[in-house]
Design a protein around this motif. Structure first.
Motif, short mmCIF file in Angstrom:
data_model
loop_
_atom_site.label_atom_id
_atom_site.label_comp_id
_atom_site.label_asym_id
_atom_site.label_seq_id
_atom_site.Cartn_x
_atom_site.Cartn_y
_atom_site.Cartn_z
N GLY A 17 14.89 15.11 -42.63
CA GLY A 17 14.37 15.47 -41.49
C GLY A 17 12.99 14.83 -41.39
N THR A 18 12.54 13.78 -42.32
CA THR A 18 11.36 13.17 -42.13
C THR A 18 11.46 11.74 -41.41
N SER A 19 10.41 11.19 -41.01
CA SER A 19 10.34 9.85 -40.52
C SER A 19 9.76 8.95 -41.59
N LEU A 20 9.90 7.73 -41.20
CA LEU A 20 9.47 6.54 -42.27
C LEU A 20 8.46 5.80 -41.28
N THR A 21 7.34 5.63 -41.93
CA THR A 21 6.15 4.86 -41.05
C THR A 21 6.23 3.44 -41.93
N ILE A 22 6.58 2.29 -40.91
CA ILE A 22 6.56 1.03 -41.64
C ILE A 22 5.31 0.11 -41.04
N ILE A 23 4.58 -0.19 -42.14
CA ILE A 23 3.19 -1.24 -41.68
C ILE A 23 3.22 -2.62 -42.08
N ASN A 24 3.25 -3.32 -40.90
CA ASN A 24 3.23 -4.77 -41.13
C ASN A 24 1.80 -5.23 -41.45
N ASP A 25 1.61 -5.57 -42.64
CA ASP A 25 0.41 -6.10 -43.09
C ASP A 25 -0.03 -7.62 -42.80
N ASN A 85 0.48 -7.15 -37.88
CA ASN A 85 -0.33 -6.11 -38.13
C ASN A 85 -0.19 -5.11 -37.27
N ASP A 86 0.75 -4.23 -37.20
CA ASP A 86 0.88 -3.15 -36.58
C ASP A 86 1.86 -2.16 -37.16
N THR A 87 2.03 -1.07 -36.76
CA THR A 87 2.86 0.04 -37.59
C THR A 87 3.78 0.63 -36.45
N GLN A 88 4.86 1.06 -37.16
CA GLN A 88 5.89 1.86 -36.19
C GLN A 88 6.54 2.81 -37.20
N LYS A 89 6.96 4.08 -36.36
CA LYS A 89 7.73 4.98 -36.93
C LYS A 89 9.33 4.77 -36.94
N ILE A 90 10.14 5.19 -37.78
CA ILE A 90 11.65 5.01 -37.76
C ILE A 90 12.11 6.66 -38.36
#
Length: 124
Positions: free
Chosen positions: A50-58, A93-98
Motif C-alpha cells: 500500500g506504500t509508494s517508493l521514492t527514487i532520488i537521482n543524486d 538531480n530529481d526525485t520521482q515516486k513509484i
C-alpha cells in the motif's frame, strides 16, 4: 539589545531546522532509494503493501526506469502481475515516486540506459 537579536536568530534557526527534519523524515517513511551515475545505491528494498517508493537521482545523469530486469547484459522489460506500471524519466538531480505497491510480492525495476542497473522491491 544585540544579545536579544542573536538569541532570537538562534531560536528561529533551531526551530526551522527541527521543522525541516520532521517534515522530510515523515514524508518518506523509509521507502527511499538513491541512484548515482550508473546504478541504484542499494540493489533491493523491502516496503509495506500500500506504500509508494521514492527514487532520488543524486547525479546529473539521466535515467529511464521501467518494469523488468537486466539479464546477462540484456534489458528485459516486463510487466509483473500486481506491480504498478513504471515508466519514469529522470533528467538529473530529481526525485520521482513509484507506486503505490498494492500487492505483496517481489518486483523488479531496471534503468534501460545503464547496463545491469536493477532494483528489486519486496512488498510485504
Amino acid at each position: 539589545m544585540k544579545r536579544l537579536i542573536i538569541v532570537f536568530l538562534i531560536i528561529c534557526t533551531l526551530a526551522l531546522t527541527a521543522c525541516n527534519i520532521s517534515t522530510s523524515s515523515g514524508s518518506n517513511n523509509g521507502n527511499v532509494v538513491h541512484m548515482n551515475d550508473t546504478n541504484f545505491v542499494q540493489s533491493s528494498i523491502s516496503i509495506k503493501k500500500g506504500t509508494s517508493l521514492t527514487i532520488i537521482n543524486d547525479s546529473s545523469v539521466a535515467h529511464i526506469l521501467q518494469n523488468g530486469i537486466w539479464d546477462n547484459g540484456t534489458p528485459k522489460p516486463s510487466k509483473e502481475s500486481g506491480a504498478p506500471t513504471v515508466n519514469v524519466n529522470f533528467g538529473g538531480n530529481d526525485t520521482q515516486k513509484i507506486g503505490p505497491f498494492t500487492t505483496a510480492g517481489t518486483f523488479h525495476i531496471l534503468c534501460i540506459i545503464h547496463p545491469d542497473m536493477n532494483l528489486q522491491i519486496t512488498v510485504q
